[in-house]
Design a protein around this motif. Sequence first.
Motif, PDB file in Angstrom:
ATOM      1  N   ARG A  40       0.831  -1.212   0.000  1.00  0.00           N
ATOM      2  CA  ARG A  40       0.000   0.000   0.000  1.00  0.00           C
ATOM      3  C   ARG A  40       0.855   1.248   0.000  1.00  0.00           C
ATOM      4  O   ARG A  40       1.944   1.262   0.563  1.00  0.00           O
ATOM      5  N   CYS A  41       0.316   2.314  -0.582  1.00  0.00           N
ATOM      6  CA  CYS A  41       0.981   3.612  -0.559  1.00  0.00           C
ATOM      7  C   CYS A  41       0.909   4.164   0.872  1.00  0.00           C
ATOM      8  O   CYS A  41      -0.169   4.260   1.449  1.00  0.00           O
ATOM      9  N   ALA A  42       2.057   4.516   1.440  1.00  0.00           N
ATOM     10  CA  ALA A  42       2.094   5.021   2.815  1.00  0.00           C
ATOM     11  C   ALA A  42       1.526   6.436   2.916  1.00  0.00           C
ATOM     12  O   ALA A  42       1.261   6.921   4.004  1.00  0.00           O
ATOM     13  N   TRP A  43       1.319   7.098   1.765  1.00  0.00           N
ATOM     14  CA  TRP A  43       0.804   8.463   1.784  1.00  0.00           C
ATOM     15  C   TRP A  43      -0.711   8.512   1.582  1.00  0.00           C
ATOM     16  O   TRP A  43      -1.415   9.132   2.348  1.00  0.00           O
ATOM     17  N   CYS A  44      -1.225   7.804   0.554  1.00  0.00           N
ATOM     18  CA  CYS A  44      -2.662   7.922   0.239  1.00  0.00           C
ATOM     19  C   CYS A  44      -3.419   6.618   0.492  1.00  0.00           C
ATOM     20  O   CYS A  44      -4.636   6.576   0.290  1.00  0.00           O
ATOM     21  N   ASP A  45      -2.724   5.557   0.871  1.00  0.00           N
ATOM     22  CA  ASP A  45      -3.343   4.280   1.216  1.00  0.00           C
ATOM     23  C   ASP A  45      -3.853   3.484   0.015  1.00  0.00           C
ATOM     24  O   ASP A  45      -4.512   2.467   0.174  1.00  0.00           O
ATOM     25  N   HIS A  63      -1.531   6.779  -8.091  1.00  0.00           N
ATOM     26  CA  HIS A  63      -2.671   7.557  -7.621  1.00  0.00           C
ATOM     27  C   HIS A  63      -2.246   8.945  -7.124  1.00  0.00           C
ATOM     28  O   HIS A  63      -2.880   9.940  -7.448  1.00  0.00           O
ATOM     29  N   CYS A  64      -1.151   9.016  -6.321  1.00  0.00           N
ATOM     30  CA  CYS A  64      -0.763  10.296  -5.718  1.00  0.00           C
ATOM     31  C   CYS A  64       0.632  10.782  -6.109  1.00  0.00           C
ATOM     32  O   CYS A  64       0.972  11.935  -5.845  1.00  0.00           O
ATOM     33  N   GLY A  65       1.454   9.941  -6.706  1.00  0.00           N
ATOM     34  CA  GLY A  65       2.783  10.369  -7.138  1.00  0.00           C
ATOM     35  C   GLY A  65       3.879  10.204  -6.096  1.00  0.00           C
ATOM     36  O   GLY A  65       5.052  10.423  -6.376  1.00  0.00           O
TER      37      GLY A  65
HETATM   38 ZN   LIG Z   1      -0.419   7.175  -3.066  1.00  0.00          ZN
END
Ligand SMILES: [Zn+2]
Length: 352
Positions: A40-45, A63-65
Amino acid sequence: MSNAQSPTIRSEGSRSKSVPPRESNNTLAYSRTQAPPTVRCAWCDHQFDRTDSYLTGRVRCAHCGVATTSPWPSDEQLSAAYADWYRPQSGRFSGLGDKVLRRTRSALAHRLHRVLPPGPVLDVGAGDGTLVEAFVRRGREAVGLEPYASGPHIRNAEVEEVDGTWSAVIFWHSLEHLRQPARALSHAAALLSPGGTLVVAVPNATSLQARAFGDRWLALDLPRHLVHFDPPALLSKIEALGLRVERVSYLRGGQVVFGWVHGLVGKLPGHPDLYDAIRRSEARQATYGPVLRLYALSAAVVALPFALAASAVEVASRAGGTIYVEARREPGPAGDSREVAGGQVSPGNDAG
Ligand SMILES: [Zn+2]
């Protein structure tokens, strides 16, 4: 927001304590850890899938870069990465290094102290407390959070354990070290008094130097850096928290020129690590002989003019090696009536 923990199930043939081949660059050494990739992305999940970019030691979220370190380090791996050599009591750098560090922290405290509303300052990831002490010297109450240090103004706590009202919450090169950075930032925003300021400085993973030096870029720093920021993702998150971004700088976050010098020196045969070479002997990761050290330092002198020119170009094109953001909480029309829950760290009575 859930943790970006990767599953603990080990795939067949992998070893939890694998010893990577000898590699002086910590990012490359870490990327050879045998463990499943982060899910999982640690910033946007966002849950990673085929649309995301799988890079050396990290996955960039489509998704968020923002990129997340992969595999996700265990607590043991992080403890080892922050072992005593990282921040010895005697200071990290030899010669002028620590003095320069103290001078720049003092300048930051001086400027913020003039523009902040009354009230205490919270420094998340305070290191040895240099910035906190600079505020205290100016007569402002300040508390630093740091698990790897102690001192009269330093507490071993997470930002989520803090309550009360603060005139500023500062993440000076610390947000990228947190396991749940978005949650930490949301909590920090809620701690701000009306007119209070959030200050964030992080490496810019889409900077020119990040692209020029790739997997050997100084500020990847795996596994200590868990997230690798893209400025738009950071700025949009801060705005979504209801704060007004008042200052963005691609120079003020520091480390821009050093990032270039370090990267240029690392291009030489043997990939000398300048960061290791300038640290005090007890703070070095690898054992550097005097010859190798002289080689790295001489190369740095030669590289400096090129590094200065490259820094000027990347800062002018708003793609500097670090991004610094100041964002203010607007004095709300309904006033500040937030309930304060019981926590471990609170500012003193002069809050607000
Ligand atoms: Zn993300």
